[in-house]
Design a protein around this motif. Structure first.
Motif, PDB file in Angstrom:
ATOM      1  N   LEU A 274      27.944   4.623  58.286  1.00 15.38           N
ATOM      2  CA  LEU A 274      28.826   4.840  57.142  1.00 15.38           C
ATOM      3  C   LEU A 274      28.441   3.979  55.948  1.00 15.38           C
ATOM      4  N   PHE A 275      27.613   2.962  56.188  1.00 13.10           N
ATOM      5  CA  PHE A 275      27.117   2.110  55.111  1.00 13.10           C
ATOM      6  C   PHE A 275      25.864   1.402  55.582  1.00 13.10           C
ATOM      7  N   GLU A 276      24.912   1.237  54.694  1.00 12.37           N
ATOM      8  CA  GLU A 276      23.731   0.421  54.929  1.00 12.37           C
ATOM      9  C   GLU A 276      23.515  -0.450  53.696  1.00 12.37           C
ATOM     10  N   THR A 277      23.164  -1.714  53.922  1.00 12.08           N
ATOM     11  CA  THR A 277      22.823  -2.572  52.799  1.00 12.08           C
ATOM     12  C   THR A 277      21.684  -1.957  52.001  1.00 12.08           C
ATOM     13  N   PHE A 278      20.703  -1.447  52.706  1.00 12.47           N
ATOM     14  CA  PHE A 278      19.623  -0.698  52.075  1.00 12.47           C
ATOM     15  C   PHE A 278      19.243   0.476  52.966  1.00 12.47           C
ATOM     16  N   GLY A 279      18.633   0.192  54.096  1.00 12.23           N
ATOM     17  CA  GLY A 279      18.195   1.255  54.989  1.00 12.23           C
ATOM     18  C   GLY A 279      16.761   1.659  54.706  1.00 12.23           C
ATOM     19  N   ILE A 280      15.823   0.857  55.208  1.00 16.46           N
ATOM     20  CA  ILE A 280      14.402   1.151  54.991  1.00 16.46           C
ATOM     21  C   ILE A 280      14.047   2.535  55.525  1.00 16.46           C
ATOM     22  N   VAL A 281      14.732   2.961  56.589  1.00 17.81           N
ATOM     23  CA  VAL A 281      14.406   4.263  57.180  1.00 17.81           C
ATOM     24  C   VAL A 281      14.647   5.413  56.208  1.00 17.81           C
ATOM     25  N   TYR A 282      15.602   5.258  55.289  1.00 24.20           N
ATOM     26  CA  TYR A 282      15.800   6.302  54.279  1.00 24.20           C
ATOM     27  C   TYR A 282      14.514   6.536  53.488  1.00 24.20           C
ATOM     28  N   ILE A 283      13.953   5.432  52.975  1.00 26.11           N
ATOM     29  CA  ILE A 283      12.796   5.595  52.094  1.00 26.11           C
ATOM     30  C   ILE A 283      11.515   5.872  52.881  1.00 26.11           C
ATOM     31  N   GLU A 284      11.467   5.454  54.141  1.00 22.99           N
ATOM     32  CA  GLU A 284      10.335   5.868  54.978  1.00 22.99           C
ATOM     33  C   GLU A 284      10.340   7.386  55.133  1.00 22.99           C
ATOM     34  N   ALA A 285      11.519   7.926  55.450  1.00 22.83           N
ATOM     35  CA  ALA A 285      11.638   9.379  55.625  1.00 22.83           C
ATOM     36  C   ALA A 285      11.326  10.111  54.322  1.00 22.83           C
ATOM     37  N   MET A 286      11.836   9.611  53.206  1.00 24.17           N
ATOM     38  CA  MET A 286      11.558  10.237  51.918  1.00 24.17           C
ATOM     39  C   MET A 286      10.069  10.206  51.600  1.00 24.17           C
ATOM     40  N   ALA A 287       9.421   9.080  51.891  1.00 27.96           N
ATOM     41  CA  ALA A 287       7.979   8.964  51.644  1.00 27.96           C
ATOM     42  C   ALA A 287       7.195   9.996  52.442  1.00 27.96           C
ATOM     43  N   MET A 288       7.730  10.368  53.610  1.00 28.67           N
ATOM     44  CA  MET A 288       7.083  11.351  54.466  1.00 28.67           C
ATOM     45  C   MET A 288       7.404  12.780  54.049  1.00 28.67           C
ATOM     46  N   GLY A 289       8.291  12.938  53.066  1.00 31.10           N
ATOM     47  CA  GLY A 289       8.652  14.269  52.602  1.00 31.10           C
ATOM     48  C   GLY A 289       9.793  14.906  53.364  1.00 31.10           C
TER      49      GLY A 289
END
Length: 392
Positions: A274-289
């Motif tokens: 429900l909340f992440e301070t940042f969430g590196i996995v978000y941008i990893e997934a986005m980087a992968m398309g």
């Protein structure tokens, strides 16, 4: 300028926190004099392993806490972390005292709090930076000279007089579209399956993997892949997944270097927290398309920017969004994600920001407390209260 980067979990666990520490050290070690203090692994000339009681030590398997059974696992995890960080801080004190560091960058609040209390021991007082990986509000921040926030949203709630913002980053040479993968074949996932991936600790209390499973079990064409660290909740969650999804779910644990192959095998990414301070996995997934489905929170909107934002407290929200996904929107998100990461989160683009902040902070003057009438009155009052409490 000498910098010490401290992360007690590095070498014990492989979460976003530890990935950040490793990536930051790798990014900077050829450009500045930086030493990585870590809780486990192998030592090198620039990496110091600090003796500590790790959170996953067998001797911490029988923690007794007077808490509700509902919160037992979460509180035990917090207690394990407290023991690790405090023993790490004491173990790091001597090499820090002997190292002559200008800047000490702490990634755990307990480590920062403990070491900051020892700053009067240093021949030349270092500047302490706390990396606020838990979105701790200003009133509850550990003692430090500076605070690194990772999003502008968190910066607004921080100690603004000493805070600065540098986001987490991704190595776009490792995370990018088009990476070849045999992940589906290795795990028996059909080539034409709609694969949803979630990456994070397999637990109830934060990543809410049970919610993700219950939602995906109602999407007829979905195959769910969960990649993450295990905890006390994990066996029950795996059993739930097998019960509800049978052979349409895959659980696995991967080294971070192999994670791009798992992302490359998926069609979309979801995270149930429900909340992440940042969430590196978000941008990893986005980087992968990968299109990102996540919580509808101002912080996550500011990080992901282009995604599918949902009320994940609501049963059926994730189910409906995945079942009714718009192909045109999915194509747009697949194209836009890597562009956002390259523009805002590429490690190469963040390198100069870190060097600039370290240089600025290393040149800032900090003062130790000095004896004064005010401190004398404060100490006298503290001693009086202590004597009164002992008499009571």
């Amino acid at each position: 300028m000498k910098v010490a980067l401290l992360c007690s979990g590095l070498g014990h666990v492989n979460r976003g926190h530890e990935i950040f520490a490793r990536d930051l050290f790798n990014l900077l070690h050829d450009s500045i004099d930086i030493t990585l203090f870590k809780g486990g692994g192998s030592p090198t000339a620039r990496e110091v392993v600090i003796d500590n009681v790790p959170r996953n030590a067998a001797c911490l398997s029988d923690i007794h806490l007077a808490v509700s059974p509902r919160w037992k696992v979460a509180m035990q995890e917090q207690e394990r972390l407290r023991i690790e960080t405090e023993t790490f801080a004491h173990g790091a004190l001597r090499p820090l005292l002997e190292g002559g560091y200008d800047v000490i960058h702490c990634l755990e609040q307990e480590v920062c709090e403990r070491l900051y209390g020892f700053r009067h021991l240093f021949a030349r007082t270092p500047k302490f930076i706390f990396s606020n990986g838990g979105a701790i509000p200003a009133a509850k921040l550990p003692s430090s000279d500076f605070v690194q926030e990772h999003t502008e949203y968190n910066l607004q709630h921080s100690a603004r007089h000493k805070a600065f913002c540098i986001p987490h980053g991704v190595d776009t040479t490792r995370f990018h579209p088009g990476i070849p993968t045999d992940f589906r074949a290795r795990h028996g996932i059909p080539a034409d399956a709609f694969v949803v991936i979630s990456v994070g600790t397999i637990c109830y209390w934060h990543k809410r993997m049970d919610y993700v499973i219950r939602e995906l079990a109602q999407v007829p064409d979905a195959h769910l892949v969960i990649v993450g660290q295990e905890c006390a909740d994990t066996p029950e969650i795996i059993a739930l997944g097998k019960q509800l999804m049978a052979d349409h779910i895959t659980f696995t644990k991967l080294p971070h270097d192999e994670l791009p192959q798992a992302y490359a095998a998926a069609d979309v990414f979801v995270l149930g927290s429900l909340f992440e301070t940042f969430g590196i996995v978000y941008i990893e997934a986005m980087a992968m398309g990968l299109p990102v489905f996540c919580t509808d929170h101002p912080n996550q909107r500011s990080i992901v920017r282009n995604g599918v934002f949902l009320n994940l407290k609501q049963p059926g929200a994730l189910r409906d969004a995945l079942a009714q996904r718009d192909p045109a929107l999915m194509r747009q998100l697949r194209e836009r994600g890597p562009e956002i990461v390259r523009d805002a989160y590429s490690l190469d683009r963040l390198k100069s920001a870190y060097i600039e902040q370290y240089n600025r902070i290393s040149q800032t003057q900090v003062r130790l407390p000095v004896h004064s009438l005010r401190t004398q009155l404060r100490d006298n009052m503290r001693n009086l209260l202590r004597r009164l409490s002992h008499r009571a």
